[in-house]
Design an enzyme around this catalytic site. Structure first.
Site, PDB file in Angstrom:
ATOM      1  N   PHE A 149      -8.161 -68.759  26.485  1.00 26.65           N
ATOM      2  CA  PHE A 149      -7.963 -67.443  27.106  1.00 26.65           C
ATOM      3  C   PHE A 149      -8.420 -66.288  26.231  1.00 26.65           C
ATOM      4  O   PHE A 149      -8.653 -65.189  26.720  1.00 26.65           O
ATOM      5  CB  PHE A 149      -6.468 -67.263  27.461  1.00 26.65           C
ATOM      6  CG  PHE A 149      -5.604 -66.916  26.271  1.00 26.65           C
ATOM      7  CD1 PHE A 149      -5.512 -65.595  25.831  1.00 26.65           C
ATOM      8  CD2 PHE A 149      -4.883 -67.886  25.578  1.00 26.65           C
ATOM      9  CE1 PHE A 149      -4.726 -65.265  24.721  1.00 26.65           C
ATOM     10  CE2 PHE A 149      -4.107 -67.571  24.479  1.00 26.65           C
ATOM     11  CZ  PHE A 149      -4.036 -66.255  24.048  1.00 26.65           C
ATOM     12  N   LYS A 173     -15.194 -74.726  32.809  1.00 21.64           N
ATOM     13  CA  LYS A 173     -13.784 -74.685  33.232  1.00 21.64           C
ATOM     14  C   LYS A 173     -13.125 -73.656  32.310  1.00 21.64           C
ATOM     15  O   LYS A 173     -12.695 -73.978  31.208  1.00 21.64           O
ATOM     16  CB  LYS A 173     -13.154 -76.072  33.069  1.00 21.64           C
ATOM     17  CG  LYS A 173     -11.970 -76.364  33.946  1.00 21.64           C
ATOM     18  CD  LYS A 173     -10.800 -75.436  33.794  1.00 21.64           C
ATOM     19  CE  LYS A 173      -9.967 -75.637  32.567  1.00 21.64           C
ATOM     20  NZ  LYS A 173      -9.008 -74.538  32.320  1.00 21.64           N
ATOM     21  N   GLU A 176      -7.374 -70.661  32.790  1.00 23.45           N
ATOM     22  CA  GLU A 176      -6.804 -70.221  34.074  1.00 23.45           C
ATOM     23  C   GLU A 176      -6.026 -68.912  33.917  1.00 23.45           C
ATOM     24  O   GLU A 176      -5.570 -68.338  34.898  1.00 23.45           O
ATOM     25  CB  GLU A 176      -5.924 -71.334  34.672  1.00 23.45           C
ATOM     26  CG  GLU A 176      -4.712 -71.758  33.852  1.00 23.45           C
ATOM     27  CD  GLU A 176      -5.038 -72.815  32.783  1.00 23.45           C
ATOM     28  OE1 GLU A 176      -6.086 -72.701  32.106  1.00 23.45           O
ATOM     29  OE2 GLU A 176      -4.212 -73.733  32.614  1.00 23.45           O
ATOM     30  N   SER A 226      -6.589 -74.938  21.512  1.00 21.32           N
ATOM     31  CA  SER A 226      -5.616 -75.276  20.470  1.00 21.32           C
ATOM     32  C   SER A 226      -5.887 -76.688  19.918  1.00 21.32           C
ATOM     33  O   SER A 226      -6.508 -77.520  20.590  1.00 21.32           O
ATOM     34  CB  SER A 226      -4.213 -75.197  21.056  1.00 21.32           C
ATOM     35  OG  SER A 226      -4.115 -76.083  22.152  1.00 21.32           O
ATOM     36  N   CYS A 281      -8.983 -66.859  16.856  1.00 18.48           N
ATOM     37  CA  CYS A 281      -8.963 -68.046  15.993  1.00 18.48           C
ATOM     38  C   CYS A 281      -9.420 -67.674  14.579  1.00 18.48           C
ATOM     39  O   CYS A 281      -9.235 -68.436  13.659  1.00 18.48           O
ATOM     40  CB  CYS A 281      -9.858 -69.127  16.563  1.00 18.48           C
ATOM     41  SG  CYS A 281     -11.570 -68.635  16.546  1.00 18.48           S
ATOM     42  N   GLU A 382       0.197 -72.228  13.452  1.00 17.31           N
ATOM     43  CA  GLU A 382      -0.526 -71.088  14.030  1.00 17.31           C
ATOM     44  C   GLU A 382       0.422 -70.327  14.971  1.00 17.31           C
ATOM     45  O   GLU A 382       0.974 -70.914  15.897  1.00 17.31           O
ATOM     46  CB  GLU A 382      -1.733 -71.596  14.831  1.00 17.31           C
ATOM     47  CG  GLU A 382      -2.559 -70.473  15.432  1.00 17.31           C
ATOM     48  CD  GLU A 382      -3.732 -70.982  16.278  1.00 17.31           C
ATOM     49  OE1 GLU A 382      -3.537 -71.913  17.075  1.00 17.31           O
ATOM     50  OE2 GLU A 382      -4.835 -70.435  16.128  1.00 17.31           O
TER      51      GLU A 382
HETATM   52  P1  NAD Z   1      -5.276 -74.138  25.045  1.00 16.57           P
HETATM   53  O1  NAD Z   1      -5.561 -75.295  24.174  1.00 16.57           O
HETATM   54  O2  NAD Z   1      -3.899 -74.011  25.614  1.00 16.57           O
HETATM   55  O3  NAD Z   1      -6.273 -74.120  26.303  1.00 16.57           O
HETATM   56  C1  NAD Z   1      -7.657 -74.261  26.149  1.00 16.57           C
HETATM   57  C2  NAD Z   1      -8.245 -74.906  27.396  1.00 16.57           C
HETATM   58  O4  NAD Z   1      -7.669 -76.209  27.545  1.00 16.57           O
HETATM   59  C3  NAD Z   1      -7.944 -74.146  28.680  1.00 16.57           C
HETATM   60  O5  NAD Z   1      -9.091 -74.139  29.478  1.00 16.57           O
HETATM   61  C4  NAD Z   1      -6.809 -74.931  29.315  1.00 16.57           C
HETATM   62  O6  NAD Z   1      -6.833 -74.889  30.717  1.00 16.57           O
HETATM   63  C5  NAD Z   1      -7.051 -76.342  28.823  1.00 16.57           C
HETATM   64  N1  NAD Z   1      -5.793 -77.086  28.646  1.00 16.57           N
HETATM   65  C6  NAD Z   1      -4.584 -76.585  28.264  1.00 16.57           C
HETATM   66  N2  NAD Z   1      -3.667 -77.565  28.202  1.00 16.57           N
HETATM   67  C7  NAD Z   1      -4.298 -78.708  28.543  1.00 16.57           C
HETATM   68  C8  NAD Z   1      -3.876 -80.075  28.645  1.00 16.57           C
HETATM   69  N3  NAD Z   1      -2.622 -80.442  28.394  1.00 16.57           N
HETATM   70  N4  NAD Z   1      -4.797 -80.990  28.991  1.00 16.57           N
HETATM   71  C9  NAD Z   1      -6.071 -80.647  29.244  1.00 16.57           C
HETATM   72  N5  NAD Z   1      -6.514 -79.366  29.171  1.00 16.57           N
HETATM   73  C10 NAD Z   1      -5.655 -78.412  28.810  1.00 16.57           C
HETATM   74  O7  NAD Z   1      -5.675 -72.817  24.219  1.00 16.57           O
HETATM   75  P2  NAD Z   1      -5.439 -71.299  24.610  1.00 16.57           P
HETATM   76  O8  NAD Z   1      -3.988 -70.982  24.482  1.00 16.57           O
HETATM   77  O9  NAD Z   1      -6.142 -70.971  25.856  1.00 16.57           O
HETATM   78  O10 NAD Z   1      -6.256 -70.578  23.415  1.00 16.57           O
HETATM   79  C11 NAD Z   1      -5.699 -70.333  22.152  1.00 16.57           C
HETATM   80  C12 NAD Z   1      -6.057 -71.412  21.160  1.00 16.57           C
HETATM   81  O11 NAD Z   1      -7.484 -71.538  21.078  1.00 16.57           O
HETATM   82  C13 NAD Z   1      -5.611 -71.078  19.745  1.00 16.57           C
HETATM   83  O12 NAD Z   1      -5.101 -72.242  19.151  1.00 16.57           O
HETATM   84  C14 NAD Z   1      -6.884 -70.633  19.052  1.00 16.57           C
HETATM   85  O13 NAD Z   1      -6.887 -70.788  17.645  1.00 16.57           O
HETATM   86  C15 NAD Z   1      -7.885 -71.513  19.696  1.00 16.57           C
HETATM   87  N6  NAD Z   1      -9.238 -70.980  19.562  1.00 16.57           N
HETATM   88  C16 NAD Z   1     -10.065 -71.593  18.681  1.00 16.57           C
HETATM   89  C17 NAD Z   1     -11.337 -71.105  18.483  1.00 16.57           C
HETATM   90  C18 NAD Z   1     -12.260 -71.763  17.500  1.00 16.57           C
HETATM   91  O14 NAD Z   1     -13.429 -71.425  17.508  1.00 16.57           O
HETATM   92  N7  NAD Z   1     -11.809 -72.688  16.675  1.00 16.57           N
HETATM   93  C19 NAD Z   1     -11.783 -69.991  19.200  1.00 16.57           C
HETATM   94  C20 NAD Z   1     -10.910 -69.396  20.121  1.00 16.57           C
HETATM   95  C21 NAD Z   1      -9.633 -69.908  20.291  1.00 16.57           C
END
Ligand code: NAD
Length: 497
Positions: A149, A173, A176, A226, A281, A382
């Site tokens: 997000f 994808k 959401e 994450s 991140c 984090e």
């Molecule tokens: P998230 O992991 O909750 O979601 C990321 C994606 O995975 C979304 O599209 C979501 O719909 C999907 N998702 C969530 N739960 C899922 C599950 N159980 N099974 C399958 N798919 C699932 O992350 P977020 O809260 O949207 O974003 C924040 C996180 O992203 C932080 O940890 C941040 O550090 C990380 N991030 C990392 C970078 C990087 O380059 N390393 C860059 C931006 C964000």
């Protein structure tokens, strides 16, 4: 209520799933839209469409694909205000920050405009007598991106411009929580002349993600999010024989050396810890004060944190916006409560911030902890909010050891005037992206973005030449023409004499 659909085969569609998610305006706390959440069969249908589109798209000369990218670049520039406002309205970050993130995405499109040059292979004449050899890189087929997000425009744009320019077709994808931006980008790609089915946006949750991981037509998965989900994506993509790059979470350190320009370090930390409400991140959520600099560092940081201007993203005076959801706000507040319980000194407490006219918004003020210890959860985990922890150590060696032993390795920075310390730091630190007197060392589009350790699963970083390699496979050809063919069968390994 506004309904956010999917964008498939060049048009908005609803699919067959009736499931919906809620999209909020984080500044007011009000639900702004509903988003359709695709089921497995919706996703599988899109994969078939993208597979069909690959047949002709992959055969287009790279120069023609590049020309669409040039046009797309112009359209993003023309529509940048609208896209930026979409980011602010669903994510909450302040306008100028949102605009900056769009520009960083645009730079990847600019990089992708050079795809004919980037896809050039290597050629060797006469590798054996009258035998020539060359290599080329070809697209994989249908590839997918699953994004978080916190950067609704930039992170998808780390992926799809290069993937498409290389000749693949793409299924995005997006998160959401803030999906509108992706739909807008899909419409602009169509306006730029991209054939239908080459770029598709499927909104969804875990069900859509699992369908991507299991679909046989999808050859590669790019993920950012994450760490637990990154690991899940990595394992399941590999299990289903897909190429995968899965970028995860982070806990980034900024080392403040006693000889540094302290004003520079404090200003760097303020932007890096509290910018985008810490939902980056590459946020610097830990300051390591080396030697005797700690008291002065904390005193200057606390003065600035107390006067941080928190407000809605569209207000030009705001320096920091709200968090993404109410649940996330509660989680971040919970970490501040935990830090107090664990015995860290809460120097600035933003938990009780209330904004007139925005009482239901997901706001928290900047929080600053001093005397944080390495075994505390607020140091190890984090938080993804505006919470800065200061740890104090005696030496440079102690600081680097602490960082190298942390499970995450995304970004890191050191502030110093000592070139020797800077150079040693860059060489020895176990982190993927390093800043020297630069607070957030995000590589430009023509370099590559990626962390180490549990911040990246897979072998490949995003964009730059790593992106081109990820979205293509190598083919090497060895050829001989009739005049060079030898007459007798050979049963031994050919070698040069
Ligand atoms: P998230 O992991 O909750 O979601 C990321 C994606 O995975 C979304 O599209 C979501 O719909 C999907 N998702 C969530 N739960 C899922 C599950 N159980 N099974 C399958 N798919 C699932 O992350 P977020 O809260 O949207 O974003 C924040 C996180 O992203 C932080 O940890 C941040 O550090 C990380 N991030 C990392 C970078 C990087 O380059 N390393 C860059 C931006 C964000």
């Amino acid at each position: 209520m506004n309904l956010i659909q999917h964008f498939v085969n060049g048009e908005l569609t609803s699919g067959s799933s009736k499931k919906k998610g809620k999209v909020f305006n984080p500044a007011t706390g009000e639900q702004k839209s509903e988003v359709l959440l695709a089921n497995r069969s919706d996703l599988n249908n899109v994969a078939d469409i993208a597979k069909k589109a690959f047949e002709s798209w992959s055969l287009k000369p790279a120069l023609q694909r590049a020309r669409i990218m040039f046009k797309f670049k112009e359209l993003i520039e023309k529509n940048s205000e609208e896209i930026t406002e979409l980011i602010v309205s669903e994510h909450g970050k302040v306008y100028e920050d949102a605009k900056g993130s769009l520009t960083r995405g645009l730079e990847v499109v600019e990089f992708a405009c050079g795809i004919p040059q980037l896809l050039k292979g290597e050629f060797s004449e006469n590798v054996g007598t009258n035998v020539d050899s060359w290599s080329m890189r070809q697209p994989l087929g249908v590839v997918a991106g699953i994004t978080p997000f916190n950067f609704p425009a930039m992170v998808p744009m780390w992926m799809f411009p290069i993937a498409i320019a290389c000749g693949n077709t793409f299924i995005l994808k997006p998160s959401e929580k803030d999906p509108s931006c992706s739909i807008k980008l899909a419409k602009l790609l169509k306006e730029a002349g991209l054939p239908d089915g080459v770029f598709n946006v499927v909104n969804g949750d875990k069900e859509a993600v699992d369908a991507i991981l299991e679909n046989k037509e999808i050859k590669a998965v790019s993920f950012v999010g994450s760490t637990p989900i990154a690991k899940y994506i990595y394992e399941n993509s590999a299990k289903n024989e897909k190429r995968v790059q899965a970028l995860g979470g982070a806990k980034n350190h900024l080392v403040v050396m006693p000889d540094c320009d302290l004003d520079g370090a404090v200003n760097g930390l303020m932007g890096a810890a509290y910018g985008s409400a810490g939902e980056r991140c590459m946020a610097q959520s830990v300051a390591i004060a080396v030697g005797n600099i700690g008291d002065e560092l904390v005193s200057r940081l606390s003065k600035k944190s107390e006067t941080l201007k928190v407000g809605p993203g569209m207000d030009k005076n705001s320096e920091m916006g709200p968090l993404i959801t109410k649940e996330h706000l509660e989680k971040v507040k919970g970490y501040v409560d935990l830090g107090v319980k664990e015995g860290a000194d809460l120097v600035v407490d933003g938990r009780n911030l209330k904004l007139q006219g925005y009482e239901n918004g997901f706001f928290i003020g900047g929080c600053l902890f001093d005397n944080v210890k390495r075994d505390m959860r607020i140091y190890k985990e984090e938080i993804f909010g505006p919470v800065l922890s200061v740890l104090r150590v005696k030496t440079f060696e102690e600081a680097t050891k602490l960082i190298n032993e942390h499970e995450y390795g995304n970004g890191v920075s050191i502030y110093t005037r000592d070139g020797d310390a800077g150079r040693t730091f860059a060489s020895k630190i176990q982190v993927g992206m390093v800043g020297i007197n630069v607070p957030i060392p995000v590589p430009m589009a023509f370099h590559s973005f990626g962390g180490w350790k549990r911040s990246l699963f897979g072998d490949s970083a995003m964009h730059g030449t790593e992106g081109v390699r990820f979205y293509t496979k190598l083919k090497t050809i060895t050829s001989r023409w009739p005049s060079g063919i030898r007459s007798n069968a050979e049963f031994v390994m050919p070698t040069m004499k």
